[in-house]
Design a protein around this motif. Structure first.
Motif, PDB file in Angstrom:
ATOM      1  N   HIS A 204     -30.005 -26.144 -11.835  1.00 24.65           N
ATOM      2  CA  HIS A 204     -30.951 -25.999 -10.717  1.00 24.65           C
ATOM      3  C   HIS A 204     -32.162 -26.881 -11.018  1.00 24.65           C
ATOM      4  O   HIS A 204     -33.198 -26.404 -11.494  1.00 24.65           O
ATOM      5  N   TYR A 205     -32.002 -28.165 -10.767  1.00 22.74           N
ATOM      6  CA  TYR A 205     -33.086 -29.101 -11.081  1.00 22.74           C
ATOM      7  C   TYR A 205     -32.965 -30.351 -10.196  1.00 22.74           C
ATOM      8  O   TYR A 205     -31.940 -30.578  -9.553  1.00 22.74           O
ATOM      9  N   GLY A 206     -34.046 -31.119 -10.190  1.00 23.11           N
ATOM     10  CA  GLY A 206     -34.025 -32.396  -9.466  1.00 23.11           C
ATOM     11  C   GLY A 206     -34.673 -32.315  -8.093  1.00 23.11           C
ATOM     12  O   GLY A 206     -34.151 -32.855  -7.127  1.00 23.11           O
ATOM     13  N   HIS A 207     -35.832 -31.670  -8.016  1.00 21.30           N
ATOM     14  CA  HIS A 207     -36.477 -31.428  -6.719  1.00 21.30           C
ATOM     15  C   HIS A 207     -37.550 -32.450  -6.357  1.00 21.30           C
ATOM     16  O   HIS A 207     -38.349 -32.215  -5.440  1.00 21.30           O
ATOM     17  N   GLY A 208     -37.582 -33.572  -7.071  1.00 18.39           N
ATOM     18  CA  GLY A 208     -38.470 -34.672  -6.690  1.00 18.39           C
ATOM     19  C   GLY A 208     -39.902 -34.239  -6.435  1.00 18.39           C
ATOM     20  O   GLY A 208     -40.513 -33.542  -7.244  1.00 18.39           O
ATOM     21  N   GLY A 209     -40.422 -34.634  -5.284  1.00 19.92           N
ATOM     22  CA  GLY A 209     -41.814 -34.287  -4.920  1.00 19.92           C
ATOM     23  C   GLY A 209     -41.886 -33.054  -4.046  1.00 19.92           C
ATOM     24  O   GLY A 209     -42.874 -32.841  -3.342  1.00 19.92           O
ATOM     25  N   SER A 210     -40.833 -32.238  -4.086  1.00 25.20           N
ATOM     26  CA  SER A 210     -40.745 -31.086  -3.166  1.00 25.20           C
ATOM     27  C   SER A 210     -40.575 -29.754  -3.881  1.00 25.20           C
ATOM     28  O   SER A 210     -40.282 -28.746  -3.236  1.00 25.20           O
ATOM     29  N   GLY A 211     -40.727 -29.754  -5.204  1.00 25.63           N
ATOM     30  CA  GLY A 211     -40.354 -28.561  -5.976  1.00 25.63           C
ATOM     31  C   GLY A 211     -41.059 -27.289  -5.544  1.00 25.63           C
ATOM     32  O   GLY A 211     -40.426 -26.248  -5.367  1.00 25.63           O
ATOM     33  N   TRP A 212     -42.388 -27.370  -5.375  1.00 24.78           N
ATOM     34  CA  TRP A 212     -43.108 -26.158  -4.967  1.00 24.78           C
ATOM     35  C   TRP A 212     -42.699 -25.767  -3.552  1.00 24.78           C
ATOM     36  O   TRP A 212     -42.442 -24.596  -3.267  1.00 24.78           O
ATOM     37  N   SER A 213     -42.600 -26.737  -2.678  1.00 30.37           N
ATOM     38  CA  SER A 213     -42.327 -26.434  -1.275  1.00 30.37           C
ATOM     39  C   SER A 213     -40.961 -25.797  -1.080  1.00 30.37           C
ATOM     40  O   SER A 213     -40.801 -24.820  -0.366  1.00 30.37           O
TER      41      SER A 213
END
Ligand SMILES: Cc1cc2nc3c(=O)[nH]c(=O)nc-3n(C[C@H](O)[C@H](O)[C@H](O)COP(=O)(O)OP(=O)(O)OC[C@H]3O[C@@H](n4cnc5c(N)ncnc54)[C@H](O)[C@@H]3O)c2cc1C
Length: 378
Positions: free
Chosen positions: A69-78
């Motif tokens: 569960h990884y690799g969320h670029g610039g969207s991780g918090w959102s």
């Protein structure tokens, strides 16, 4: 209509004209104090960008079931909560109800995965090399940006986009549950989107930076989740020589959000163990059978995932200005000012950040961003 009259009318059930409900930012809002000698901190983090999108899948490794569960670029918090629901479905498929599972990583993704698993009845032990605030997630700007460097245009099939939309909507809903709390982990702010040459000329999501791929235009799929922007006439905004639009934006006060998630995790019996893993084989020694791998950019070295590209980013904070309650996004110049509780946050994108994992703070870049924003105010 005065604000007091407006509330009285609303309380009495009197229908109000639409104009009375339009809480536009004031024409002359408190000016941001954009001076470089007010810089108190620069944080650098790595966005774990994955061209095909986040990796959310189960794999058997060294006798364990690992839910990546990884690799969320610039969207991780959102995207965190919606993405965690996807990971939870995989955890539930492999772990017994109530079993203790391991979550590796204590950033936005690890924390929300751990909380989501706890809420579903699992016991959770978090293992992480670093804990907040010293995680890459701690350097984030704190804007609702579920479409930021989350996939390349090449990989954004209709099925992928529909799944992304479902995750974004689920995540958005959960973030709303953190509004109105004393520490203010989540807030809504009005702001100004400003541009040198107007908004009609289509811009790519990001001005071209060395090596950046093309990204799909996903924002339209969730445009209904926040109020529409509104063009402002020159006398309706405080800036010089630019065009401006008003927007309304969901903002994460990252330190407060991290702290709250950690506190909730501990309150529900969660344990946090400081540990670094050098290879997946190290996981074989863990007592838990099922593991959620939420290591973000760490997966690049840990697993050698060839799809992961580090994207450096830095945020600087000026001394907090509680009287400033609006954000500024300078379109095309990639500079953002955000009225966070822990400081007036300034985020800027450097030309060579794509592909860079350089964690050294760049004071000159931060000062340049402050000056560019200051010039806007004249
Ligand atoms: C400057 C900047 C601005 C951003 N702005 C926004 C924004 O406004 N909105 C938004 O939604 N997103 C934003 N992001 C993106 C967001 O911060 C990331 O998507 C998010 O941080 C990813 O979280 P993560 O939990 O996967 O990774 P991380 O925060 O990096 O957490 C990884 C965890 O895994 C642990 N770990 C890694 N490797 C190992 C190992 N080998 N052994 C043990 N533990 C390990 C780490 O110690 C850490 O605890 C921004 C990012 C940056 C850098």
């Amino acid at each position: 209509m005065q604000r007091r009259q407006l509330f009285a009318a609303a309380a009495a059930g009197i229908a109000l004209p639409a104009s009375a409900l339009d809480f536009a930012p004031p024409r002359t809002p408190t000016a941001m104090r954009l001076q470089v000698d007010r810089l108190i901190d620069i944080a650098v983090g790595i966005r774990p960008f994955r061209a095909p999108g986040p990796r959310i899948e189960a794999q058997r490794l060294h006798g364990k079931t690992v839910v990546h569960h990884y690799g969320h670029g610039g969207s991780g918090w959102s995207l965190s909560w919606g993405s965690a629901q996807r990971a939870l479905a995989l955890l539930q498929a492999h772990a017994r109800p109530g079993e203790r599972i391991a979550v590796i990583g204590c950033g936005a993704i690890g924390l929300t995965t751990a909380r989501t698993a706890q809420q579903a009845g699992f016991k959770v032990r978090l293992y992480a090399r670093d804990r907040p605030p010293h995680v890459h997630s701690g350097a984030a700007t704190g804007l609702w940006t579920p479409d930021s460097r989350i996939v390349t245009a090449e990989h954004a099939s209709e099925a992928w986009c529909a799944d992304w939309e479902a995750m974004a909507r689920a995540s958005f809903k959960l973030h709303q549950g953190y509004l109105g709390l004393p520490s203010g982990p989540v807030e809504w702010h009005d702001g100004y989107l400003v541009a040198d040459h107007g908004f009609d000329a289509p811009l790519p999501n990001y001005a071209p930076h060395a090596g950046e791929p093309d990204y799909p235009d996903l924002a339209g799929r969730v445009a209904d989740l926040r109020p529409r922007g509104q063009a402002l006439a020159a006398h309706e905004h405080p800036f010089r020589h630019v065009q401006a639009r008003r927007f309304t934006q969901l903002v994460f006060n990252i330190p407060a959000y991290q702290r709250l998630l950690l506190d909730d995790f501990a309150r529900d019996g969660g344990e946090l163990v400081q540990r670094e893993f050098h290879q997946p084989r190290d996981w074989a020694r863990l007592p838990e059978r099922v593991i959620a791998n939420c290591t973000g950019d760490g997966a690049r070295t840990l697993l050698g995932d060839p799809h992961l590209t580090p994207v450096r980013g830095q945020t600087a904070r000026l001394i907090p200005q509680p009287d400033v309650d609006y954000a500024v996004i300078y379109r095309g110049r990639n500079v953002v000012a955000l009225p966070r509780r822990d400081g007036l946050l300034i985020a800027a994108m450097g030309e060579h950040d794509f592909g860079s994992a350089d964690l050294r703070p760049d004071r000159a870049q931060a000062e340049d961003a402050v000056r560019r924003l200051a010039a806007l105010f004249g």
